[in-house]
Structures are given as C-alpha cells and as structure tokens.
Scaffold this motif. Structure first.
Motif, PDB file in Angstrom:
ATOM      1  N   GLN A  45       0.825  -1.220   0.000  1.00  0.00           N
ATOM      2  CA  GLN A  45       0.000   0.000   0.000  1.00  0.00           C
ATOM      3  C   GLN A  45       0.853   1.260   0.000  1.00  0.00           C
ATOM      4  O   GLN A  45       0.356   2.340  -0.276  1.00  0.00           O
ATOM      5  CB  GLN A  45      -0.906   0.029   1.232  1.00  0.00           C
ATOM      6  CG  GLN A  45      -1.981  -1.011   1.248  1.00  0.00           C
ATOM      7  CD  GLN A  45      -2.708  -1.050   2.597  1.00  0.00           C
ATOM      8  OE1 GLN A  45      -2.420  -0.272   3.501  1.00  0.00           O
ATOM      9  NE2 GLN A  45      -3.639  -1.978   2.723  1.00  0.00           N
ATOM     10  N   ASN A  46       2.126   1.122   0.333  1.00  0.00           N
ATOM     11  CA  ASN A  46       2.985   2.293   0.520  1.00  0.00           C
ATOM     12  C   ASN A  46       4.245   2.271  -0.338  1.00  0.00           C
ATOM     13  O   ASN A  46       5.261   2.840   0.038  1.00  0.00           O
ATOM     14  CB  ASN A  46       3.374   2.397   2.000  1.00  0.00           C
ATOM     15  CG  ASN A  46       2.192   2.690   2.878  1.00  0.00           C
ATOM     16  OD1 ASN A  46       1.709   3.811   2.915  1.00  0.00           O
ATOM     17  ND2 ASN A  46       1.689   1.668   3.546  1.00  0.00           N
TER      18      ASN A  46
ATOM     19  N   HIS B  26       4.970   3.811  -3.058  1.00  0.00           N
ATOM     20  CA  HIS B  26       5.406   5.136  -3.500  1.00  0.00           C
ATOM     21  C   HIS B  26       6.340   5.767  -2.463  1.00  0.00           C
ATOM     22  O   HIS B  26       7.422   6.260  -2.807  1.00  0.00           O
ATOM     23  CB  HIS B  26       4.198   6.032  -3.777  1.00  0.00           C
ATOM     24  CG  HIS B  26       4.563   7.352  -4.364  1.00  0.00           C
ATOM     25  ND1 HIS B  26       5.053   7.477  -5.644  1.00  0.00           N
ATOM     26  CD2 HIS B  26       4.547   8.600  -3.834  1.00  0.00           C
ATOM     27  CE1 HIS B  26       5.310   8.749  -5.883  1.00  0.00           C
ATOM     28  NE2 HIS B  26       5.015   9.451  -4.812  1.00  0.00           N
TER      29      HIS B  26
ATOM     30  N   ARG C  26      -0.865  -5.545  -5.147  1.00  0.00           N
ATOM     31  CA  ARG C  26      -0.547  -4.166  -4.771  1.00  0.00           C
ATOM     32  C   ARG C  26      -1.813  -3.325  -4.836  1.00  0.00           C
ATOM     33  O   ARG C  26      -2.538  -3.363  -5.825  1.00  0.00           O
ATOM     34  CB  ARG C  26       0.528  -3.615  -5.701  1.00  0.00           C
ATOM     35  CG  ARG C  26       1.824  -4.395  -5.586  1.00  0.00           C
ATOM     36  CD  ARG C  26       2.978  -3.758  -6.310  1.00  0.00           C
ATOM     37  NE  ARG C  26       2.740  -3.395  -7.687  1.00  0.00           N
ATOM     38  CZ  ARG C  26       3.001  -4.179  -8.730  1.00  0.00           C
ATOM     39  NH1 ARG C  26       3.482  -5.368  -8.548  1.00  0.00           N
ATOM     40  NH2 ARG C  26       2.783  -3.753  -9.951  1.00  0.00           N
ATOM     41  N   THR C  27      -2.034  -2.568  -3.792  1.00  0.00           N
ATOM     42  CA  THR C  27      -3.263  -1.779  -3.704  1.00  0.00           C
ATOM     43  C   THR C  27      -3.003  -0.274  -3.769  1.00  0.00           C
ATOM     44  O   THR C  27      -3.928   0.506  -3.650  1.00  0.00           O
ATOM     45  CB  THR C  27      -4.014  -2.101  -2.396  1.00  0.00           C
ATOM     46  OG1 THR C  27      -3.139  -1.864  -1.289  1.00  0.00           O
ATOM     47  CG2 THR C  27      -4.474  -3.540  -2.372  1.00  0.00           C
ATOM     48  N   ASP C  28      -1.753   0.099  -3.951  1.00  0.00           N
ATOM     49  CA  ASP C  28      -1.474   1.533  -4.046  1.00  0.00           C
ATOM     50  C   ASP C  28      -1.820   2.019  -5.452  1.00  0.00           C
ATOM     51  O   ASP C  28      -2.168   1.247  -6.324  1.00  0.00           O
ATOM     52  CB  ASP C  28      -0.002   1.819  -3.720  1.00  0.00           C
ATOM     53  CG  ASP C  28       0.957   1.207  -4.728  1.00  0.00           C
ATOM     54  OD1 ASP C  28       0.509   0.371  -5.530  1.00  0.00           O
ATOM     55  OD2 ASP C  28       2.137   1.557  -4.708  1.00  0.00           O
ATOM     56  N   ASP C  29      -1.734   3.311  -5.639  1.00  0.00           N
ATOM     57  CA  ASP C  29      -2.047   3.874  -6.957  1.00  0.00           C
ATOM     58  C   ASP C  29      -0.776   4.188  -7.738  1.00  0.00           C
ATOM     59  O   ASP C  29      -0.776   4.999  -8.655  1.00  0.00           O
ATOM     60  CB  ASP C  29      -2.925   5.115  -6.818  1.00  0.00           C
ATOM     61  CG  ASP C  29      -2.266   6.209  -5.985  1.00  0.00           C
ATOM     62  OD1 ASP C  29      -1.183   5.965  -5.408  1.00  0.00           O
ATOM     63  OD2 ASP C  29      -2.836   7.306  -5.904  1.00  0.00           O
ATOM     64  N   LEU C  30       0.301   3.514  -7.403  1.00  0.00           N
ATOM     65  CA  LEU C  30       1.581   3.727  -8.064  1.00  0.00           C
ATOM     66  C   LEU C  30       1.525   3.191  -9.488  1.00  0.00           C
ATOM     67  O   LEU C  30       1.255   2.011  -9.698  1.00  0.00           O
ATOM     68  CB  LEU C  30       2.689   3.004  -7.284  1.00  0.00           C
ATOM     69  CG  LEU C  30       4.110   3.170  -7.785  1.00  0.00           C
ATOM     70  CD1 LEU C  30       4.594   4.598  -7.538  1.00  0.00           C
ATOM     71  CD2 LEU C  30       5.028   2.185  -7.106  1.00  0.00           C
ATOM     72  N   PRO C  31       1.749   4.056 -10.475  1.00  0.00           N
ATOM     73  CA  PRO C  31       1.756   3.565 -11.865  1.00  0.00           C
ATOM     74  C   PRO C  31       2.861   2.523 -12.057  1.00  0.00           C
ATOM     75  O   PRO C  31       3.942   2.636 -11.468  1.00  0.00           O
ATOM     76  CB  PRO C  31       2.046   4.823 -12.690  1.00  0.00           C
ATOM     77  CG  PRO C  31       1.691   5.971 -11.802  1.00  0.00           C
ATOM     78  CD  PRO C  31       1.961   5.502 -10.399  1.00  0.00           C
ATOM     79  N   GLU C  32       2.597   1.535 -12.868  1.00  0.00           N
ATOM     80  CA  GLU C  32       3.550   0.437 -13.082  1.00  0.00           C
ATOM     81  C   GLU C  32       4.885   0.947 -13.620  1.00  0.00           C
ATOM     82  O   GLU C  32       5.926   0.404 -13.293  1.00  0.00           O
ATOM     83  CB  GLU C  32       2.941  -0.608 -14.022  1.00  0.00           C
ATOM     84  CG  GLU C  32       3.632  -1.930 -13.976  1.00  0.00           C
ATOM     85  CD  GLU C  32       3.411  -2.734 -12.709  1.00  0.00           C
ATOM     86  OE1 GLU C  32       4.094  -3.757 -12.554  1.00  0.00           O
ATOM     87  OE2 GLU C  32       2.565  -2.356 -11.871  1.00  0.00           O
TER      88      GLU C  32
END
Length: 193
Positions: free
Chosen positions: A66-67, A69, A93-99
């Motif tokens: 989740q973290n 980034h 992965r549940t974060d919004d980090l682009p691949e």
C-alpha cells in the motif's frame, strides 16, 4: 512496554527468537502486528521473513504494498534484496503507483549495485505487470542495455506490443521471424505508431 522498549522491539524479537523464547516471540509479534504503519512496515516485514513469522510477514507485506510510493521515494527500495523485490512485484498491490514508476524503481535498484544485481534483472522484469505499461514507456525501456541484452525481456516487450496492434492493420509482429528484426522495428517506431 515502555516507549524506550518500543524503539527496540525488533531487537528484542531477534534476541527472543535466537534463544527460543516462544512465548515472548508471540507477544512481540502481536505487538508488532498492532503497531504496523507506513513508517515501519518494511523493517517489520524483513524481520518477519528472517524469522519465518508468516502471519506477520503477510500483514506487513500488505502495508508495504500500500505504501510503495513512499518506500521508493525514501530510497528504501534500492536497499532490498532480489527475493524481497520479487515478493513485492508479485504481491497484490493496492497503491495507486503507476507500473512505470515501479519499473523505473527496478532499474534504479539494479543500478544501485549493478555488478551484483544485473543478473537478477530479467527474472524481476518478468514479474512486472508489463500489460499496464504505456506503449511509449515500453518502447523507451526497450532501448536500455539491461533490456536489450536479455532475450526474455525483449521477447516480453515484443509480445506485449504485438497484442496492442489493432486487427486489420496488415502487420503482425509475430510474423516477423527474427527476434532482432522485430526488436529493431520497435526501437525505430515502425511498429505501433
């Protein structure tokens, strides 16, 4: 536990595990589970893996996922071992980090100690979700030496780009017999404009 002990919980776990104080290990594990946060999840995850504490490892890896980034931004990602990187890449992965940010972090990880890590790159690259990478980014990373020198990486990129060719376009990358020629076409931008 006092605040002074809180600062040394992982050290206590190490000692308790080494001298096989099972009850204390369980208490410390419970304490660590309830205190998981974005600031300590990576350290707790590594410790849980070291001592085979599967439940604590799973819950801390979820927080790591989740973290990502913040972990990447803090420079902690480059300090991980290749097996740890692989676990992160394949976990949910549940974060919004682009691949592409994760892919860039992987390149940074290799470059941090390239003599030791470049051999792990191909295997770790295969764990990325390349279907989430933009076409322009795929074409950009195809030019990097780490990718160019790996047949499996080149093949993965070619295969992914081939899936993005619209039907009826009149060209299919997989019909081009030479892997090298297919790769050159992608680098030159003649495929998938």
């Amino acid at each position: 536990m006092t605040s002074q002990v809180d600062d040394h919980v992982i050290e206590l776990l190490t000692v308790a595990e080494n001298i096989k104080l099972t009850k204390i290990v369980k208490q410390i594990t419970t304490r660590l589970s309830t205190s998981l946060s974005s600031k300590n999840c990576l350290e707790i995850w590594k410790c849980a893996n070291k001592y085979g504490l599967d439940q604590l490892s799973a819950s801390s890896l979820a927080i790591v996922a989740q973290n990502l980034h913040g972990i990447i931004a803090a420079g902690d990602f480059v300090k991980l071992e290749d097996d740890e990187i692989k676990q992160i890449l394949v976990c949910e992965r549940t974060d919004d980090l682009p691949e592409e940010h994760l892919c860039s972090a992987l390149f940074s990880w290799v470059n941090h100690d390239s003599s030791r890590r470049k051999d792990s790159f191909s295997q770790l690259f295969e764990a990325l979700k390349i279907e989430l990478l933009p076409k322009s980014y795929l074409q950009e990373i195809a030019k990097k030496e780490l990718v160019r020198t790996s047949t499996s990486c080149v093949s993965s990129i070619i295969d992914e780009l081939a899936t993005r060719i619209p039907d009826g376009r009149g060209i299919t990358v997989v019909a081009i017999p030479s892997l090298f020629l297919r790769f050159v076409l992608i680098l030159k931008g003649n495929v998938l404009k």
